[in-house]
Write an enzyme that holds these catalytic residues in place. Structure first.
Site, PDB file in Angstrom:
ATOM      1  N   ASP A 149      -6.010  43.664  51.913  1.00  0.00           N
ATOM      2  CA  ASP A 149      -4.826  43.606  51.062  1.00  0.00           C
ATOM      3  C   ASP A 149      -5.231  43.506  49.584  1.00  0.00           C
ATOM      4  O   ASP A 149      -6.133  42.734  49.233  1.00  0.00           O
ATOM      5  CB  ASP A 149      -4.025  42.356  51.497  1.00  0.00           C
ATOM      6  CG  ASP A 149      -2.630  42.304  50.915  1.00  0.00           C
ATOM      7  OD1 ASP A 149      -2.084  43.366  50.566  1.00  0.00           O
ATOM      8  OD2 ASP A 149      -2.079  41.185  50.837  1.00  0.00           O
TER       9      ASP A 149
ATOM     10  N   HIS B  63       5.670  38.755  44.076  1.00  0.00           N
ATOM     11  CA  HIS B  63       4.676  37.968  44.812  1.00  0.00           C
ATOM     12  C   HIS B  63       4.918  36.488  44.548  1.00  0.00           C
ATOM     13  O   HIS B  63       5.261  36.108  43.441  1.00  0.00           O
ATOM     14  CB  HIS B  63       3.258  38.336  44.360  1.00  0.00           C
ATOM     15  CG  HIS B  63       2.793  39.655  44.897  1.00  0.00           C
ATOM     16  ND1 HIS B  63       2.309  40.652  44.104  1.00  0.00           N
ATOM     17  CD2 HIS B  63       2.742  40.125  46.175  1.00  0.00           C
ATOM     18  CE1 HIS B  63       1.967  41.688  44.864  1.00  0.00           C
ATOM     19  NE2 HIS B  63       2.224  41.397  46.123  1.00  0.00           N
ATOM     20  N   GLY B  64       4.697  35.654  45.558  1.00  0.00           N
ATOM     21  CA  GLY B  64       4.894  34.218  45.376  1.00  0.00           C
ATOM     22  C   GLY B  64       6.324  33.823  45.682  1.00  0.00           C
ATOM     23  O   GLY B  64       7.005  34.483  46.468  1.00  0.00           O
TER      24      GLY B  64
ATOM     25  N   HIS C 244       6.093  44.727  49.489  1.00  0.00           N
ATOM     26  CA  HIS C 244       5.292  43.539  49.196  1.00  0.00           C
ATOM     27  C   HIS C 244       6.220  42.420  48.731  1.00  0.00           C
ATOM     28  O   HIS C 244       7.338  42.668  48.301  1.00  0.00           O
ATOM     29  CB  HIS C 244       4.269  43.846  48.087  1.00  0.00           C
ATOM     30  CG  HIS C 244       3.071  44.592  48.584  1.00  0.00           C
ATOM     31  ND1 HIS C 244       1.818  44.038  48.585  1.00  0.00           N
ATOM     32  CD2 HIS C 244       2.936  45.827  49.116  1.00  0.00           C
ATOM     33  CE1 HIS C 244       0.962  44.911  49.085  1.00  0.00           C
ATOM     34  NE2 HIS C 244       1.616  46.005  49.415  1.00  0.00           N
ATOM     35  N   GLY C 245       5.705  41.196  48.821  1.00  0.00           N
ATOM     36  CA  GLY C 245       6.463  40.061  48.294  1.00  0.00           C
ATOM     37  C   GLY C 245       7.728  39.759  49.075  1.00  0.00           C
ATOM     38  O   GLY C 245       8.766  39.442  48.505  1.00  0.00           O
TER      39      GLY C 245
ATOM     40  N   ASN D 190       5.223  42.815  54.052  1.00  0.00           N
ATOM     41  CA  ASN D 190       4.128  41.868  53.835  1.00  0.00           C
ATOM     42  C   ASN D 190       4.636  40.441  53.688  1.00  0.00           C
ATOM     43  O   ASN D 190       5.536  40.185  52.889  1.00  0.00           O
ATOM     44  CB  ASN D 190       3.385  42.214  52.538  1.00  0.00           C
ATOM     45  CG  ASN D 190       2.519  43.451  52.687  1.00  0.00           C
ATOM     46  OD1 ASN D 190       2.653  44.203  53.639  1.00  0.00           O
ATOM     47  ND2 ASN D 190       1.635  43.652  51.742  1.00  0.00           N
ATOM     48  N   VAL D 191       4.033  39.537  54.441  1.00  0.00           N
ATOM     49  CA  VAL D 191       4.421  38.128  54.365  1.00  0.00           C
ATOM     50  C   VAL D 191       3.168  37.280  54.170  1.00  0.00           C
ATOM     51  O   VAL D 191       2.240  37.341  54.978  1.00  0.00           O
ATOM     52  CB  VAL D 191       5.147  37.678  55.655  1.00  0.00           C
ATOM     53  CG1 VAL D 191       5.594  36.229  55.536  1.00  0.00           C
ATOM     54  CG2 VAL D 191       6.318  38.584  55.965  1.00  0.00           C
ATOM     55  N   ALA D 192       3.150  36.503  53.115  1.00  0.00           N
ATOM     56  CA  ALA D 192       1.996  35.635  52.853  1.00  0.00           C
ATOM     57  C   ALA D 192       2.439  34.207  52.546  1.00  0.00           C
ATOM     58  O   ALA D 192       2.164  33.271  53.309  1.00  0.00           O
ATOM     59  CB  ALA D 192       1.157  36.180  51.702  1.00  0.00           C
ATOM     60  N   THR D 193       3.174  34.041  51.453  1.00  0.00           N
ATOM     61  CA  THR D 193       3.523  32.701  50.967  1.00  0.00           C
ATOM     62  C   THR D 193       4.239  31.851  52.015  1.00  0.00           C
ATOM     63  O   THR D 193       3.923  30.675  52.194  1.00  0.00           O
ATOM     64  CB  THR D 193       4.396  32.832  49.698  1.00  0.00           C
ATOM     65  OG1 THR D 193       3.722  33.706  48.785  1.00  0.00           O
ATOM     66  CG2 THR D 193       4.616  31.491  49.036  1.00  0.00           C
TER      67      THR D 193
HETATM   68 ZN    ZN Z   1       1.262  42.317  47.778  1.00  0.00          ZN
END
Ligand code: ZN
Length: 284
Positions: free
Chosen positions: A82, A180-181, A208-209, A230-233
């Site tokens: 990523d 993002h975040g 994203h985000g 996309n999953v992160a936080t």
């Molecule tokens: Zn991203």
């Protein structure tokens, strides 16, 4: 099963109008959560690692964790690099077995972005590796990449078509209003822009985000052509909450096997919710 590229999985999502969730993982435990849940729900999933994660976990450790995950899993396992900006780092990971990469040259001027992406595509094709690139710039922070409000940029639908044709990428990350975040207020998504991009571009589109974006908004973007979310936080928050709760109730705890387990359980709830949101369950 073995590690595969994201190309055919995303094309299937495009054809059947669902999205494949991409979950950012950091270590063995977070990988286990995603793979276990994907297995239970028969969902294709993408396990994503930023350069920061690769530095943290070690490239070889991480890729070998993925190889074992693929061996155990009954669903296809995609390991995805990523937001990689360093072409040499991408090549190195490909040679170790990574089959899906994002080259993020979105901070560069348009022609330079194309040039850098083309270099990665040329190398990647030799190893049957799929390539995602980004046009436009999302506001916020992902790893060490920080984009301020005034530098953020929405994806231009006309340029998007030119960009995809000239680079030969397999999927395109679009900037349509997500960040993002974490969000301070509800994100404003430019659905018209997404529709126009979808009209002009035939490769699968990537959002994203998506952490913290209300479900109905994500669902609408999938209807309009988003094939990877996309999953992160949100995963990080859930995992930490589980661990924090454990320490709150057991201040003397010191056994990682005990305090990491509630983190995994909390994270699992988010993974399950996102698979349902993307409607990728029973698609593997
Ligand atoms: Zn991203």
């Amino acid at each position: 099963m073995f590690i595969i590229s994201s190309k055919n999985v995303l094309l299937d999502a495009q054809k059947r109008n669902y999205a494949v969730p991409a979950f950012n993982i950091h270590n063995l435990e977070t990988t286990q959560v995603v793979v276990e849940t994907a297995n239970e729900m028969k969902s294709p999933v993408i396990l994503a690692a930023t350069p920061g994660t690769i530095k943290f976990a070690g490239e070889k450790y991480l890729i070998n964790i993925m190889k074992v995950a693929a061996e155990i899993a009954e669903v296809p396992i995609i390991f995805h690099l990523d937001h990689h900006e360093d072409v040499e780092a991408i090549k190195s990971a490909i040679l170790l077995g990574a089959k899906s990469v994002m080259i993020d040259a979105s901070a560069l001027p348009y022609e330079e972005n194309i040039k850098k992406v083309k270099e990665v595509v040329k190398f990647a094709k030799r190893y049957d590796v799929s390539v995602e690139a980004e046009l436009g710039k999302l506001v916020g922070q992902e790893d060490d990449i920080v984009v301020g409000e005034k530098d953020s940029q929405m994806t231009d639908p006309n340029l998007a078509n030119d960009f995809v044709k000239r680079t030969g990428i397999d999927s395109l990350a679009v900037a349509i209003g997500t960040a993002h975040g974490l969000y301070k207020s509800e994100p404003k998504i430019d659905y018209d822009r997404l529709e126009k991009i979808k009209e002009k571009v035939d490769v699968p589109l990537v959002l994203h985000g998506a952490s913290g974006v209300p479900d109905e908004i994500v669902r609408r973007t999938i209807e309009l052509g988003i094939c990877k979310v996309n999953v992160a936080t949100e995963l990080k928050i859930a995992f930490s909450e589980g661990v924090k709760n454990h320490f709150k109730n057991n201040p003397e705890a010191n056994d990682p096997r005990k305090y990491l387990t509630p983190g995994k359980e909390k994270m699992k709830e988010v993974v399950r919710d996102k698979i349902l949101l993307c409607n990728s369950n029973d698609k593997a």
